[in-house]
Scaffold this motif. Sequence first.
Motif, PDB file in Angstrom:
ATOM      1  N   LEU A 171     -10.188 -15.927 -36.273  1.00 16.08           N
ATOM      2  CA  LEU A 171      -9.603 -14.596 -36.392  1.00 16.08           C
ATOM      3  C   LEU A 171      -8.174 -14.588 -35.863  1.00 16.08           C
ATOM      4  O   LEU A 171      -7.291 -13.976 -36.461  1.00 16.08           O
ATOM      5  CB  LEU A 171     -10.460 -13.568 -35.646  1.00 16.08           C
ATOM      6  CG  LEU A 171      -9.943 -12.143 -35.616  1.00 16.08           C
ATOM      7  CD1 LEU A 171      -9.822 -11.584 -37.026  1.00 16.08           C
ATOM      8  CD2 LEU A 171     -10.856 -11.273 -34.778  1.00 16.08           C
TER       9      LEU A 171
ATOM     10  N   PHE B  66     -16.555 -16.493 -35.332  1.00 19.19           N
ATOM     11  CA  PHE B  66     -15.434 -15.935 -36.077  1.00 19.19           C
ATOM     12  C   PHE B  66     -14.222 -15.595 -35.208  1.00 19.19           C
ATOM     13  O   PHE B  66     -13.126 -15.351 -35.730  1.00 19.19           O
ATOM     14  CB  PHE B  66     -15.864 -14.694 -36.869  1.00 19.19           C
ATOM     15  CG  PHE B  66     -16.140 -13.475 -36.039  1.00 19.19           C
ATOM     16  CD1 PHE B  66     -15.151 -12.533 -35.813  1.00 19.19           C
ATOM     17  CD2 PHE B  66     -17.405 -13.264 -35.499  1.00 19.19           C
ATOM     18  CE1 PHE B  66     -15.407 -11.402 -35.051  1.00 19.19           C
ATOM     19  CE2 PHE B  66     -17.669 -12.139 -34.742  1.00 19.19           C
ATOM     20  CZ  PHE B  66     -16.675 -11.202 -34.515  1.00 19.19           C
TER      21      PHE B  66
ATOM     22  N   TRP C  29      -9.960  -9.947 -40.502  1.00 26.08           N
ATOM     23  CA  TRP C  29     -11.224  -9.859 -39.765  1.00 26.08           C
ATOM     24  C   TRP C  29     -12.390 -10.234 -40.690  1.00 26.08           C
ATOM     25  O   TRP C  29     -13.250 -11.039 -40.330  1.00 26.08           O
ATOM     26  CB  TRP C  29     -11.380  -8.447 -39.216  1.00 26.08           C
ATOM     27  CG  TRP C  29     -12.599  -8.192 -38.389  1.00 26.08           C
ATOM     28  CD1 TRP C  29     -13.859  -7.958 -38.847  1.00 26.08           C
ATOM     29  CD2 TRP C  29     -12.684  -8.132 -36.958  1.00 26.08           C
ATOM     30  NE1 TRP C  29     -14.722  -7.746 -37.799  1.00 26.08           N
ATOM     31  CE2 TRP C  29     -14.032  -7.853 -36.634  1.00 26.08           C
ATOM     32  CE3 TRP C  29     -11.764  -8.270 -35.945  1.00 26.08           C
ATOM     33  CZ2 TRP C  29     -14.455  -7.708 -35.315  1.00 26.08           C
ATOM     34  CZ3 TRP C  29     -12.196  -8.128 -34.631  1.00 26.08           C
ATOM     35  CH2 TRP C  29     -13.532  -7.859 -34.323  1.00 26.08           C
TER      36      TRP C  29
ATOM     37  N   ALA D 251     -12.399 -13.992 -41.563  1.00 30.00           N
ATOM     38  CA  ALA D 251     -12.917 -14.792 -40.440  1.00 30.00           C
ATOM     39  C   ALA D 251     -14.435 -14.658 -40.341  1.00 30.00           C
ATOM     40  O   ALA D 251     -15.137 -15.642 -40.101  1.00 30.00           O
ATOM     41  CB  ALA D 251     -12.252 -14.356 -39.134  1.00 30.00           C
ATOM     42  N   LEU D 252     -14.946 -13.447 -40.550  1.00 27.97           N
ATOM     43  CA  LEU D 252     -16.392 -13.213 -40.496  1.00 27.97           C
ATOM     44  C   LEU D 252     -17.131 -13.933 -41.619  1.00 27.97           C
ATOM     45  O   LEU D 252     -18.155 -14.572 -41.387  1.00 27.97           O
ATOM     46  CB  LEU D 252     -16.687 -11.718 -40.613  1.00 27.97           C
ATOM     47  CG  LEU D 252     -16.866 -10.937 -39.346  1.00 27.97           C
ATOM     48  CD1 LEU D 252     -16.998  -9.469 -39.658  1.00 27.97           C
ATOM     49  CD2 LEU D 252     -18.022 -11.415 -38.537  1.00 27.97           C
ATOM     50  N   SER D 253     -16.619 -13.822 -42.824  1.00 26.62           N
ATOM     51  CA  SER D 253     -17.325 -14.404 -43.971  1.00 26.62           C
ATOM     52  C   SER D 253     -17.339 -15.924 -43.923  1.00 26.62           C
ATOM     53  O   SER D 253     -18.284 -16.553 -44.393  1.00 26.62           O
ATOM     54  CB  SER D 253     -16.719 -13.919 -45.282  1.00 26.62           C
ATOM     55  OG  SER D 253     -15.390 -14.381 -45.412  1.00 26.62           O
ATOM     56  N   GLU D 254     -16.315 -16.527 -43.361  1.00 24.18           N
ATOM     57  CA  GLU D 254     -16.242 -17.983 -43.303  1.00 24.18           C
ATOM     58  C   GLU D 254     -16.927 -18.562 -42.070  1.00 24.18           C
ATOM     59  O   GLU D 254     -17.167 -19.765 -42.014  1.00 24.18           O
ATOM     60  CB  GLU D 254     -14.780 -18.438 -43.341  1.00 24.18           C
ATOM     61  CG  GLU D 254     -14.099 -18.136 -44.654  1.00 24.18           C
ATOM     62  CD  GLU D 254     -12.635 -18.517 -44.668  1.00 24.18           C
ATOM     63  OE1 GLU D 254     -12.122 -19.014 -43.639  1.00 24.18           O
ATOM     64  OE2 GLU D 254     -11.992 -18.307 -45.717  1.00 24.18           O
ATOM     65  N   ASN D 255     -17.229 -17.746 -41.070  1.00 28.77           N
ATOM     66  CA  ASN D 255     -17.796 -18.230 -39.808  1.00 28.77           C
ATOM     67  C   ASN D 255     -18.910 -17.310 -39.341  1.00 28.77           C
ATOM     68  O   ASN D 255     -18.795 -16.638 -38.324  1.00 28.77           O
ATOM     69  CB  ASN D 255     -16.693 -18.304 -38.745  1.00 28.77           C
ATOM     70  CG  ASN D 255     -15.550 -19.160 -39.176  1.00 28.77           C
ATOM     71  OD1 ASN D 255     -15.626 -20.374 -39.120  1.00 28.77           O
ATOM     72  ND2 ASN D 255     -14.470 -18.544 -39.646  1.00 28.77           N
ATOM     73  N   ARG D 256     -20.001 -17.316 -40.067  1.00 31.72           N
ATOM     74  CA  ARG D 256     -21.111 -16.400 -39.814  1.00 31.72           C
ATOM     75  C   ARG D 256     -21.931 -16.752 -38.576  1.00 31.72           C
ATOM     76  O   ARG D 256     -22.470 -15.884 -37.920  1.00 31.72           O
ATOM     77  CB  ARG D 256     -22.050 -16.386 -41.012  1.00 31.72           C
ATOM     78  CG  ARG D 256     -21.409 -16.020 -42.299  1.00 31.72           C
ATOM     79  CD  ARG D 256     -22.380 -16.189 -43.438  1.00 31.72           C
ATOM     80  NE  ARG D 256     -23.568 -15.404 -43.247  1.00 31.72           N
ATOM     81  CZ  ARG D 256     -23.730 -14.170 -43.706  1.00 31.72           C
ATOM     82  NH1 ARG D 256     -22.781 -13.617 -44.392  1.00 31.72           N
ATOM     83  NH2 ARG D 256     -24.840 -13.521 -43.483  1.00 31.72           N
TER      84      ARG D 256
ATOM     85  N   SER E 124     -18.158  -6.280 -39.419  1.00 29.86           N
ATOM     86  CA  SER E 124     -17.108  -5.973 -40.391  1.00 29.86           C
ATOM     87  C   SER E 124     -16.595  -4.545 -40.205  1.00 29.86           C
ATOM     88  O   SER E 124     -15.386  -4.287 -40.287  1.00 29.86           O
ATOM     89  CB  SER E 124     -17.645  -6.166 -41.806  1.00 29.86           C
ATOM     90  OG  SER E 124     -16.672  -5.842 -42.752  1.00 29.86           O
TER      91      SER E 124
END
Length: 173
Positions: A75, A71, A94, A97-102, A114
């Motif tokens: 980001l 992520f 943030w 970016a986290l949800s799409e790139n775990r 998160s």
Amino acid sequence: MVKLLGTILLLFMSALTGSFAAEGLKARVRELKQLRLCLESLRLMIRYEALEVTEIVRRLSEDSTFSGLAFIAPLKKYTDEACESGKMTFGEAWDKALSENRGSLSEEDIALASRAGKILGSCDCDGQLSALTLLCEEADRLIMDAKEQYMAKGKLYRALGAITGAVIAVIVV
């Protein structure tokens, strides 16, 4: 001859599937360690340099230490877009970016990461530092749990893959 070759291939693929599942657990441990290191870097950047979130993200994206965290690279893009357009906050960038790139991180790991994004830039330096310290301690706990899970389930997955392959081979022959 073809039947024998197919049976050997099934045996090999089952064992490989078990190893692949075990490798996923190992990747989670590796990514959690990088996340922990990232949290510690955030603490140091805030404590000794009092950097703004855009500068923090730029440094994280340029640091090859965090290349295993999927992520981080997006980001920077989302943060730049958020600053230019003003359509989303840093915390939303943030989270996006986290949800799409775990990567290999679990839901609990993502929740921890998160919370780090929600903390950055939202309060004074002391508040951010104390919150990041707590997140580092929680990351340590998650790393220990992930290591235990890998030690227990990794062997199980590899063995189960090999046994499944053997059972299929016996049924086919």
